[in-house]
Design a protein around this motif. Structure first.
Motif, PDB file in Angstrom:
ATOM      1  N   GLU A  89     -34.898 -43.829   6.956  1.00  0.00           N
ATOM      2  CA  GLU A  89     -34.438 -43.292   5.674  1.00  0.00           C
ATOM      3  C   GLU A  89     -35.045 -41.916   5.422  1.00  0.00           C
ATOM      4  N   THR A  90     -36.328 -41.763   5.740  1.00  0.00           N
ATOM      5  CA  THR A  90     -36.967 -40.459   5.554  1.00  0.00           C
ATOM      6  C   THR A  90     -36.312 -39.407   6.435  1.00  0.00           C
ATOM      7  N   LEU A  91     -36.072 -39.743   7.690  1.00  0.00           N
ATOM      8  CA  LEU A  91     -35.488 -38.778   8.622  1.00  0.00           C
ATOM      9  C   LEU A  91     -34.020 -38.488   8.325  1.00  0.00           C
ATOM     10  N   PHE A  92     -33.193 -39.537   8.277  1.00  0.00           N
ATOM     11  CA  PHE A  92     -31.752 -39.323   8.177  1.00  0.00           C
ATOM     12  C   PHE A  92     -31.287 -39.013   6.762  1.00  0.00           C
ATOM     13  N   ARG A  93     -31.739 -39.768   5.770  1.00  0.00           N
ATOM     14  CA  ARG A  93     -31.292 -39.541   4.407  1.00  0.00           C
ATOM     15  C   ARG A  93     -32.173 -38.529   3.678  1.00  0.00           C
ATOM     16  N   GLY A  94     -33.475 -38.501   3.978  1.00  0.00           N
ATOM     17  CA  GLY A  94     -34.363 -37.544   3.324  1.00  0.00           C
ATOM     18  C   GLY A  94     -34.189 -36.140   3.870  1.00  0.00           C
ATOM     19  N   PHE A  95     -34.549 -35.950   5.136  1.00  0.00           N
ATOM     20  CA  PHE A  95     -34.467 -34.613   5.732  1.00  0.00           C
ATOM     21  C   PHE A  95     -33.022 -34.185   6.001  1.00  0.00           C
ATOM     22  N   LEU A  96     -32.327 -34.945   6.841  1.00  0.00           N
ATOM     23  CA  LEU A  96     -31.016 -34.498   7.319  1.00  0.00           C
ATOM     24  C   LEU A  96     -29.976 -34.433   6.203  1.00  0.00           C
ATOM     25  N   GLN A  97     -29.868 -35.476   5.406  1.00  0.00           N
ATOM     26  CA  GLN A  97     -28.855 -35.459   4.346  1.00  0.00           C
ATOM     27  C   GLN A  97     -29.127 -34.340   3.347  1.00  0.00           C
ATOM     28  N   ASN A  98     -30.386 -34.140   2.984  1.00  0.00           N
ATOM     29  CA  ASN A  98     -30.715 -33.034   2.070  1.00  0.00           C
ATOM     30  C   ASN A  98     -30.360 -31.688   2.670  1.00  0.00           C
ATOM     31  N   ARG A 106     -21.911 -32.438  -0.463  1.00  0.00           N
ATOM     32  CA  ARG A 106     -22.212 -33.868  -0.479  1.00  0.00           C
ATOM     33  C   ARG A 106     -21.465 -34.654   0.586  1.00  0.00           C
ATOM     34  N   LEU A 107     -20.162 -34.455   0.705  1.00  0.00           N
ATOM     35  CA  LEU A 107     -19.364 -35.256   1.628  1.00  0.00           C
ATOM     36  C   LEU A 107     -19.790 -35.037   3.079  1.00  0.00           C
ATOM     37  N   GLY A 140     -24.666 -46.313   7.636  1.00  0.00           N
ATOM     38  CA  GLY A 140     -25.141 -44.973   7.299  1.00  0.00           C
ATOM     39  C   GLY A 140     -24.395 -44.363   6.124  1.00  0.00           C
ATOM     40  N   ILE A 141     -23.099 -44.633   6.044  1.00  0.00           N
ATOM     41  CA  ILE A 141     -22.299 -44.148   4.905  1.00  0.00           C
ATOM     42  C   ILE A 141     -22.786 -44.805   3.607  1.00  0.00           C
ATOM     43  N   VAL A 142     -22.972 -46.120   3.648  1.00  0.00           N
ATOM     44  CA  VAL A 142     -23.408 -46.852   2.448  1.00  0.00           C
ATOM     45  C   VAL A 142     -24.794 -46.379   2.006  1.00  0.00           C
ATOM     46  N   THR A 143     -25.735 -46.298   2.941  1.00  0.00           N
ATOM     47  CA  THR A 143     -27.092 -45.892   2.558  1.00  0.00           C
ATOM     48  C   THR A 143     -27.121 -44.426   2.122  1.00  0.00           C
ATOM     49  N   GLY A 144     -26.317 -43.593   2.761  1.00  0.00           N
ATOM     50  CA  GLY A 144     -26.216 -42.193   2.331  1.00  0.00           C
ATOM     51  C   GLY A 144     -25.653 -42.078   0.920  1.00  0.00           C
ATOM     52  N   TRP A 145     -24.649 -42.902   0.619  1.00  0.00           N
ATOM     53  CA  TRP A 145     -24.074 -42.916  -0.729  1.00  0.00           C
ATOM     54  C   TRP A 145     -25.114 -43.368  -1.748  1.00  0.00           C
ATOM     55  N   LEU A 146     -25.911 -44.396  -1.392  1.00  0.00           N
ATOM     56  CA  LEU A 146     -26.960 -44.871  -2.305  1.00  0.00           C
ATOM     57  C   LEU A 146     -27.955 -43.762  -2.630  1.00  0.00           C
ATOM     58  N   VAL A 147     -28.350 -43.006  -1.617  1.00  0.00           N
ATOM     59  CA  VAL A 147     -29.294 -41.904  -1.837  1.00  0.00           C
ATOM     60  C   VAL A 147     -28.650 -40.835  -2.716  1.00  0.00           C
TER      61      VAL A 147
END
Length: 164
Positions: A89-98, A106-107, A140-147
């Motif tokens: 979550e830190t790597l993919f949603r924290g760093f990369l998604q940001n 966003r999309l 990954g889509i669901v967890t990304g949406w949650l973040v």
């Protein structure tokens, strides 16, 4: 770089809501996993379940099975939360998604991190079970949406840790 992991993971003022969204996230991730698996089974009837690939498991005694299941579940949840959920979550949603969101919106951020997340899981399954990466992509889509929805990693981390 100035990364504040505590701020990424939770906001004390929204902690109750994040915990509730984490529980909802468990349901959403389970639905994505089950729905994706059922869809893949329908689309790829020859796809062998992961448990059928490789050597047969050794037989167990019924009394040992219950205690072994409990230990496996507890260890799985511990390592799921402590290692996989926190790191991924830190790597993919924290760093990369940001990063992707700052540059492309966003999309692209949600879909892009989900794609990289799925590719990072390539070695988890036998090559013959490659369509299962599509299920990982859905997770990954669901967890990304949650973040994106909550602004913290905690709900996605709860869902990922419980299911993953």
């Amino acid at each position: 770089m100035g990364v504040d992991l505590r701020r990424w993971w939770f906001d004390r003022q929204r902690l109750r809501g994040d915990l509730l969204w984490g529980v909802a996230g468990i349901v959403l991730v389970l639905a994505a996993t089950l729905g994706g698996t059922l869809a893949l089974t329908a689309l790829f009837p020859g796809l062998a379940p992961v448990g059928e690939v490789g050597a047969d498991p050794s037989p167990t005694v019924a009394a040992d099975a219950a205690s072994g299941l409990a230990v496996n579940l507890l260890l799985g949840w511990f390592f799921g939360f402590a290692i996989a959920a926190f790191q991924e979550e830190t790597l993919f949603r924290g760093f990369l998604q940001n990063l992707l969101q700052e540059r492309y919106g966003r999309l692209v951020a949600i879909v892009g991190q989900a794609g990289v997340f799925a590719l990072a899981h390539f070695g988890y399954y036998p090559v013959s079970a490659w369509p299962l990466l599509l299920v990982v992509f859905l997770v990954g889509i669901v967890t990304g949406w949650l973040v994106d929805r909550r602004g913290t990693l905690l709900p996605a981390g709860i869902a990922h840790g419980f299911v993953g």
